[in-house]
Design a protein around this motif. Structure first.
Motif, short mmCIF file in Angstrom:
data_model
loop_
_atom_site.label_atom_id
_atom_site.label_comp_id
_atom_site.label_asym_id
_atom_site.label_seq_id
_atom_site.Cartn_x
_atom_site.Cartn_y
_atom_site.Cartn_z
N LEU A 407 0.81 -1.22 0.00
CA LEU A 407 0.00 0.00 0.00
C LEU A 407 0.85 1.27 0.00
N CYS A 408 2.00 1.22 0.66
CA CYS A 408 2.78 2.45 0.83
C CYS A 408 3.34 2.98 -0.48
N VAL A 409 3.45 2.15 -1.52
CA VAL A 409 4.00 2.64 -2.79
C VAL A 409 3.05 3.62 -3.46
N PHE A 410 1.77 3.62 -3.05
CA PHE A 410 0.79 4.55 -3.63
C PHE A 410 0.59 5.77 -2.73
N THR A 411 1.39 5.89 -1.69
CA THR A 411 1.28 7.00 -0.74
C THR A 411 2.64 7.67 -0.58
N ASN A 412 2.69 8.68 0.27
CA ASN A 412 3.96 9.35 0.58
C ASN A 412 4.63 8.79 1.83
N TYR A 413 4.09 7.73 2.39
CA TYR A 413 4.65 7.16 3.61
C TYR A 413 5.63 6.05 3.29
N ARG A 414 6.73 6.00 4.07
CA ARG A 414 7.76 4.99 3.86
C ARG A 414 8.09 4.20 5.13
N PHE A 415 7.36 4.43 6.21
CA PHE A 415 7.66 3.69 7.44
C PHE A 415 7.49 2.18 7.29
N PRO A 416 6.60 1.67 6.39
CA PRO A 416 6.57 0.22 6.20
C PRO A 416 7.89 -0.34 5.67
N LEU A 417 8.65 0.46 4.91
CA LEU A 417 9.97 0.01 4.46
C LEU A 417 10.89 -0.21 5.64
N VAL A 418 10.82 0.70 6.61
CA VAL A 418 11.63 0.56 7.82
C VAL A 418 11.21 -0.71 8.57
N TRP A 419 9.91 -0.90 8.68
CA TRP A 419 9.40 -2.08 9.42
C TRP A 419 9.79 -3.38 8.70
N SER A 420 9.75 -3.37 7.37
CA SER A 420 10.09 -4.59 6.62
C SER A 420 11.54 -5.00 6.86
N PHE A 421 12.39 -4.03 7.18
CA PHE A 421 13.78 -4.36 7.51
C PHE A 421 13.93 -4.77 8.97
N ASN A 441 11.79 -12.67 23.78
CA ASN A 441 12.69 -11.70 24.39
C ASN A 441 12.06 -10.32 24.21
N LEU A 442 11.49 -9.78 25.29
CA LEU A 442 10.77 -8.52 25.18
C LEU A 442 11.69 -7.34 24.92
N TRP A 443 12.97 -7.47 25.22
CA TRP A 443 13.93 -6.41 24.89
C TRP A 443 14.07 -6.29 23.37
N ILE A 444 14.09 -7.44 22.70
CA ILE A 444 14.19 -7.45 21.24
C ILE A 444 12.91 -6.86 20.64
N ILE A 445 11.76 -7.29 21.16
CA ILE A 445 10.49 -6.76 20.67
C ILE A 445 10.40 -5.25 20.93
N GLY A 446 10.86 -4.84 22.09
CA GLY A 446 10.85 -3.41 22.43
C GLY A 446 11.70 -2.59 21.48
N LEU A 447 12.89 -3.12 21.12
CA LEU A 447 13.76 -2.41 20.18
C LEU A 447 13.10 -2.31 18.81
N GLU A 448 12.48 -3.40 18.38
CA GLU A 448 11.79 -3.38 17.07
C GLU A 448 10.76 -2.26 17.03
N TYR A 449 9.90 -2.21 18.05
CA TYR A 449 8.81 -1.24 18.01
C TYR A 449 9.27 0.17 18.35
N LEU A 450 10.36 0.32 19.06
CA LEU A 450 10.91 1.65 19.27
C LEU A 450 11.28 2.29 17.94
N ILE A 451 11.90 1.50 17.08
CA ILE A 451 12.30 1.99 15.75
C ILE A 451 11.07 2.21 14.88
N VAL A 452 10.14 1.25 14.89
CA VAL A 452 8.94 1.35 14.05
C VAL A 452 8.09 2.53 14.48
N PHE A 453 7.85 2.67 15.78
CA PHE A 453 7.03 3.79 16.28
C PHE A 453 7.70 5.13 15.97
N SER A 454 9.01 5.19 16.10
CA SER A 454 9.73 6.44 15.81
C SER A 454 9.54 6.84 14.36
N ALA A 455 9.69 5.86 13.43
CA ALA A 455 9.49 6.14 12.01
C ALA A 455 8.05 6.56 11.73
#
Length: 468
Positions: A407-421, A441-455
């Motif tokens: 969906l993001c290729v038809f919009t101006n948003y690119r945060f899904p690209l960050v999440w896909s990585f 490991n909730l530390w790993i999950i926390g790091l993932e979503y810290l980056i995703v939420f920030s983007a």
């Protein structure tokens, strides 16, 4: 041919990146065990860097990138998925249909525990799918089941052969997404090379083609539906959307978001502010016709499997995903921790009822308070609504992100690209689950979503966006 040869001659750096990518994809497909965390991180990261370099150095030379994208997928053709075991259940369901059984009425456990062998290689498939899948009824919709049946039809005695047939179906779906995605971008006067952020993305290649998840087929029908809508063929769009739902149920939640698409014309002709919010009967009739076609098509596709027992089994199985399963969640894990601190128990039964209600309110808000009267606006609303739904979900498997990426290729948003990585971090939780340690490991999950939420927050709330 001479022109093609000359084009490739001046793209030598790109060819080098493609060659290295081929080697790494082969390594990923045939030389990686799911417990090898460092190798997984290295290969995944390297392939993302190489994909960026291929797109950058090729100058978006369309033919070269298309050939590379298809080649990368074909490299997985003879491999057994190494990051997912779901395909064993796919093959089981397909062979059940081939043998005349309704897959919605029987669990694998009900056969194996009674010493019955309903399909070829039953014990091997049963062992491969794992206890969680084996104890529950199937939750895969009818067109998904058709794909499984096709695999049993052409390779009914070989697990590898069945995996190859399923993989070919998914590759063909990705080619279809490339075709309709490019045509839709051109009609929208958006850069057609945007589609490569989906087609050439290592996450899509590995998760869909490699691990045999059918989000790719669902996405193909969804993108085709959007193309038909833009072309004014809304009746066929309804049929195709129903096909998308009949592969994966996810697009069901998008149905309210089509409200403005059918009513914006009449609203736009109203100068009176009150009348702008009063639907015109003709346009509402078209909207209801759209929903009716979708509903009838879905019912027809489910009809071969229909029975009262099917309704009971299927509704319970789908409900399990909302009230029993937990994986790679974000907001839910925070709510769960708060619940533990207050009551000392896992309050999933309560939380899993509240969060879906919040998701419904969010979807309704995007449906009625945002004018989704163009494809970019419609896809933006679907993208944001589905993102928030995933943030509130109790279970977020990595392959769910494929829909956001398309969906993001038809919009101006690119945060899904960050999440896909960054979603590679959730695979590390899979690795820990595959060992004696059964907890994430909730530390790993926390790091993932810290980056995703920030983007997400940066793009959606803070960054000044360019209007499409």
């Amino acid at each position: 041919m001479l022109g093609l040869a000359n084009s490739f001659k001046y793209k030598r750096p790109t060819l080098v990146y493609i060659l290295i990518s081929c080697i790494l994809y082969l390594w990923f497909a045939y030389g990686l065990e799911r417990t090898e965390a460092l190798k997984l991180l290295f290969l995944y990261t390297a392939l993302f860097v190489l994909a960026f370099q291929i797109i950058k150095t090729s100058g978006f030379y369309f033919r070269m990138i298309v050939i590379a994208a298809i080649l990368f997928r074909l490299l997985f053709l003879f491999s057994i998925p190494n990051l997912s075991q779901d395909f064993y259940r796919f093959i089981w369901d397909g062979r059940m249909i081939f043998e005349g059984f309704n897959p919605y009425l029987h669990t694998p456990d009900s056969f194996i525990h009674n010493g019955k062998i309903p399909v070829v290689q039953a014990q091997e498939l049963y062992n491969g799918m794992g206890g969680l899948s084996a104890m529950h009824f199937t939750n895969y919709p009818p067109l998904n089941q058709l794909c499984f049946f096709i695999a049993s039809l052409f390779a009914g005695k070989s697990i590898l052969g069945s995996a190859m047939v399923l993989r070919i179906i998914i590759i063909l779906a990705d080619i279809g997404t490339l075709y309709f995605g490019k045509k839709l971008l051109e009609r929208l006067k958006l850069p057609s090379n945007r589609i490569f952020w989906y087609v050439l993305n290592p996450f899509i290649i590995i998760e869909l083609t490699g691990n045999l998840h059918f989000e790719g087929v669902m996405v193909f029908f969804l993108v085709w539906c959007l193309y038909l809508l833009h072309s004014g063929k809304w009746k066929w769009a309804a049929v195709v959307l129903a096909c998308s739902i009949s592969v994966k149920l996810i697009p069901l939640m998008f149905l309210p978001l089509f409200f403005w698409w059918f009513t914006s014309t009449s609203f736009g002709e109203q100068n009176n502010e009150l009348k702008r919010w009063i639907p015109d009967f003709t346009e509402m009739k078209k909207l209801m016709s759209f929903y009716t076609i979708v509903s009838i098509t879905i019912m027809l596709l489910f009809l071969p499997f229909f029975s009262m027992e099917f309704i009971n089994n299927y509704s319970k199985t789908v409900g399990l995903w909302f009230g029993n399963f937990e994986f790679n969640a974000s907001i839910y894990y925070i709510a769960r921790a708060i619940g533990y601190s207050i009551t000392g128990y896992n309050e999933i039964a309560i939380i899993a009822k509240i969060l879906p209600m919040v998701s419904v309110l969010i979807i309704l808000g995007f449906s009625f308070f945002k004018r989704n009267d163009s494809i970019p606006k419609l896809t933006t609303s679907i993208l944001l609504a589905f993102t928030l739904y995933l943030f509130l979900s109790t279970t977020v498997h990595p392959w769910y992100i494929a829909t956001l990426l398309a969906l993001c290729v038809f919009t101006n948003y690119r945060f899904p690209l960050v999440w896909s990585f960054i979603v590679i971090l959730s695979y590390l939780s899979y690795i820990s689950i595959g060992t004696s340690d059964k907890s994430e490991n909730l530390w790993i999950i926390g790091l993932e979503y810290l980056i995703v939420f920030s983007a997400f927050i940066w793009e959606v709330m803070l960054k000044k966006r360019i209007k499409i």
